[in-house]
Motif scaffolding. Structure first.
Motif, PDB file in Angstrom:
ATOM      1  N   ILE A  72     -34.127 -11.944 -84.919  1.00 37.48           N
ATOM      2  CA  ILE A  72     -34.140 -12.242 -83.488  1.00 37.48           C
ATOM      3  C   ILE A  72     -34.884 -13.529 -83.165  1.00 37.48           C
ATOM      4  O   ILE A  72     -34.884 -13.987 -82.046  1.00 37.48           O
TER       5      ILE A  72
ATOM      6  N   THR B  14     -38.346 -13.405 -87.463  1.00 43.74           N
ATOM      7  CA  THR B  14     -38.637 -12.036 -87.030  1.00 43.74           C
ATOM      8  C   THR B  14     -37.391 -11.181 -87.217  1.00 43.74           C
ATOM      9  O   THR B  14     -36.297 -11.586 -86.811  1.00 43.74           O
TER      10      THR B  14
ATOM     11  N   ARG C  56     -35.684  -7.439 -86.518  1.00 43.67           N
ATOM     12  CA  ARG C  56     -35.828  -6.242 -85.687  1.00 43.67           C
ATOM     13  C   ARG C  56     -34.866  -5.171 -86.167  1.00 43.67           C
ATOM     14  O   ARG C  56     -33.709  -5.443 -86.473  1.00 43.67           O
TER      15      ARG C  56
ATOM     16  N   VAL D 124     -34.049  -0.682 -85.526  1.00 47.47           N
ATOM     17  CA  VAL D 124     -34.419   0.525 -84.788  1.00 47.47           C
ATOM     18  C   VAL D 124     -34.536   1.644 -85.814  1.00 47.47           C
ATOM     19  O   VAL D 124     -33.576   1.968 -86.505  1.00 47.47           O
TER      20      VAL D 124
ATOM     21  N   GLY E 295     -38.049   0.961 -81.970  1.00 49.78           N
ATOM     22  CA  GLY E 295     -37.814  -0.424 -82.367  1.00 49.78           C
ATOM     23  C   GLY E 295     -38.949  -0.925 -83.244  1.00 49.78           C
ATOM     24  O   GLY E 295     -40.115  -0.733 -82.929  1.00 49.78           O
TER      25      GLY E 295
ATOM     26  N   GLU F 291     -40.316  -4.402 -85.346  1.00 47.86           N
ATOM     27  CA  GLU F 291     -40.110  -5.819 -85.627  1.00 47.86           C
ATOM     28  C   GLU F 291     -41.114  -6.266 -86.669  1.00 47.86           C
ATOM     29  O   GLU F 291     -42.286  -5.892 -86.612  1.00 47.86           O
TER      30      GLU F 291
ATOM     31  N   PHE G 135     -34.520 -11.906 -77.704  1.00 48.95           N
ATOM     32  CA  PHE G 135     -35.483 -10.930 -77.207  1.00 48.95           C
ATOM     33  C   PHE G 135     -34.836  -9.915 -76.269  1.00 48.95           C
ATOM     34  O   PHE G 135     -35.374  -8.842 -76.049  1.00 48.95           O
ATOM     35  N   TYR G 136     -33.661 -10.259 -75.733  1.00 46.29           N
ATOM     36  CA  TYR G 136     -32.984  -9.327 -74.828  1.00 46.29           C
ATOM     37  C   TYR G 136     -32.575  -8.047 -75.543  1.00 46.29           C
ATOM     38  O   TYR G 136     -32.349  -7.030 -74.912  1.00 46.29           O
TER      39      TYR G 136
ATOM     40  N   ARG H 189     -34.413  -6.183 -77.122  1.00 47.64           N
ATOM     41  CA  ARG H 189     -35.477  -5.194 -76.978  1.00 47.64           C
ATOM     42  C   ARG H 189     -35.208  -4.251 -75.816  1.00 47.64           C
ATOM     43  O   ARG H 189     -35.674  -3.126 -75.801  1.00 47.64           O
ATOM     44  N   ASN H 190     -34.465  -4.735 -74.850  1.00 56.13           N
ATOM     45  CA  ASN H 190     -34.213  -3.912 -73.674  1.00 56.13           C
ATOM     46  C   ASN H 190     -32.920  -3.107 -73.813  1.00 56.13           C
ATOM     47  O   ASN H 190     -32.558  -2.373 -72.907  1.00 56.13           O
TER      48      ASN H 190
ATOM     49  N   ARG I 221     -30.296  -0.475 -75.951  1.00 53.96           N
ATOM     50  CA  ARG I 221     -30.330   0.664 -76.865  1.00 53.96           C
ATOM     51  C   ARG I 221     -28.921   0.983 -77.350  1.00 53.96           C
ATOM     52  O   ARG I 221     -27.948   0.771 -76.615  1.00 53.96           O
TER      53      ARG I 221
ATOM     54  N   ALA J 219     -26.787  -2.579 -77.983  1.00 51.60           N
ATOM     55  CA  ALA J 219     -27.624  -3.453 -78.795  1.00 51.60           C
ATOM     56  C   ALA J 219     -26.864  -4.026 -79.986  1.00 51.60           C
ATOM     57  O   ALA J 219     -27.434  -4.753 -80.791  1.00 51.60           O
TER      58      ALA J 219
END
Lengths: 124, 242
Positions: free
Chosen positions: A49, A61, A63, A65, A70, A72, A99-100, A102-103, A105, A109
């Motif tokens: 990400i 980084t 990421r 799940v 989550g 990272e 970073f979007y 992260r919001n 699921r 995602a």
């Protein structure tokens, strides 16, 4: 301008086997873990990400799940501590930093892979 | 801002106070043996040569004088030139003496370069530098005062002031050494117990973990850690008693 002595030190630190990947790609990092005397590799798989630049101090980084949580991890790109980086899929994204995610699921995602993106373009 | 006690030479053990003169090149990060990225200061010790020696017979103490930074003849005073010429040493801009025992002094010859391999990887060193000049500064920067605790309730043009500086009729004066605004920086500061992360003899570079006082291109003195030396002395003394 950076003094050449520092550039020399930095260049000595670079790994030569750094694979080419971008944000949005799914990678598997084979990280070496020391447990007491023994050493084993522990893969960490997820979406890249973020990539930061900076000679020997560059990082990325990853990421993923894990059990609904989550996770990272930030890896130094030139760290001697990983065995190798596998690129599993190439992603097609419109951002440099994701970073979007992260919001988001579950299904939301997911990322479009590069192949899917090019296939779509061919049809249209 | 630790007070400078480096000239308390009498307290130092005479052995192994040797050191190097270097130039702070700047900071970067390197991977150490464990593969962790550590912050380092790069110190350039090229052009560090022995320019003189002090002996017990002649000077009542034993030391080596090191020079650093190539100097042109016209840049030096005649007095300085005289010293270099008398010793037959190359011209250097900066000169400093390092106390060494008479036995250790034999390893140094005038005119010979002093290399970075004086220090080993993993060794602890003390690094002395002159801090960056900050000019006339207020108490918040200079002494880490907290400043005004409120920006409202009538506080006006007082956010970075020191507040009260004393009591009332008793004592009726301000105590000496009261922390006040003034000139800050350009002082000698020694950072103790920095780990030598790497030594590059060929390039004349010394990598120490962490920061070092002063601006880049500033002159720094690198010496073996005095705390380690003292600890060893105590140990030796204890062992001697038994």
């Amino acid at each position: 301008m950076r003094p050449s002595a520092i550039e020399y030190i930095n260049s000595k630190q670079l790994r030569k086997d750094v694979v080419d990947f971008r944000t949005g790609d799914t990678v598997r990092v084979h990280w070496r873990v020391k447990e007491g005397e023994k050493e084993r590799t522990q893969p960490f798989e997820g979406v890249v990400i973020r990539k930061t630049r900076g000679a020997n101090a560059a990082t990325f980084t990853v990421r993923k799940v894990s059990y609904g949580v989550g996770v990272e991890r930030i890896f130094p790109l030139h760290s001697p501590r990983y065995e190798r980086i596998e690129v599993l899929t190439r992603g097609s994204v419109n951002r440099n930093r994701l970073f979007y995610l992260r919001n988001l699921r579950g299904k939301a995602a997911r990322l479009e892979t590069a192949e899917e993106a090019s296939g779509k373009g061919a049809k249209a | 801002m630790a007070p400078d006690r480096s000239h308390g030479a009498g307290q130092r053990s005479e052995d192994d106070v040797k050191g190097l003169i270097g130039k702070k090149v700047g900071m970067t990060q390197v991977f150490n043996d464990e593969g962790n990225l550590v912050p380092v200061t790069v110190i350039d010790v090229n052009t560090c040569v022995v320019v003189g020696k002090r002996t017990e017979e002649k000077d009542q103490y034993s030391a080596v004088a090191l020079g650093f930074g190539v100097a042109k003849e016209k840049a030096l005073t005649k007095a300085e030139l005289g010293h270099f010429k008398k010793q037959g040493a190359p011209l250097r801009r900066h000169v400093k003496e390092f106390r060494v025992s008479a036995a250790d002094a034999e390893a140094f010859t005038v005119g010979e370069a002093v290399k970075a391999d004086m220090f080993a990887k993993g060794q602890l060193v003390d690094v002395t530098g002159i801090t960056k000049g900050r000019g006339f500064t207020g108490v918040m920067k200079r002494w880490n005062f907290k400043g005004s605790q409120t920006k409202t309730h009538g506080t006006h043009e007082y956010q970075r002031h020191p507040g009260a500086i004393g009591q009332r009729k008793t004592p009726g004066r301000v105590y000496p050494n009261k922390k006040m605004p003034g000139h800050y920086g350009v002082e000698k500061v020694t950072t103790q117990n920095l780990t030598v992360v790497d030594v590059d003899v060929e390039k004349g570079l010394l990598l120490v973990k962490g920061g070092v006082a002063g601006h880049n291109q500033g002159i720094v003195y690198v010496r073996p850690s005095i705390k380690v030396a003292m600890r060893e002395q105590h140990k030796a003394a204890k062992a001697g008693k038994k």
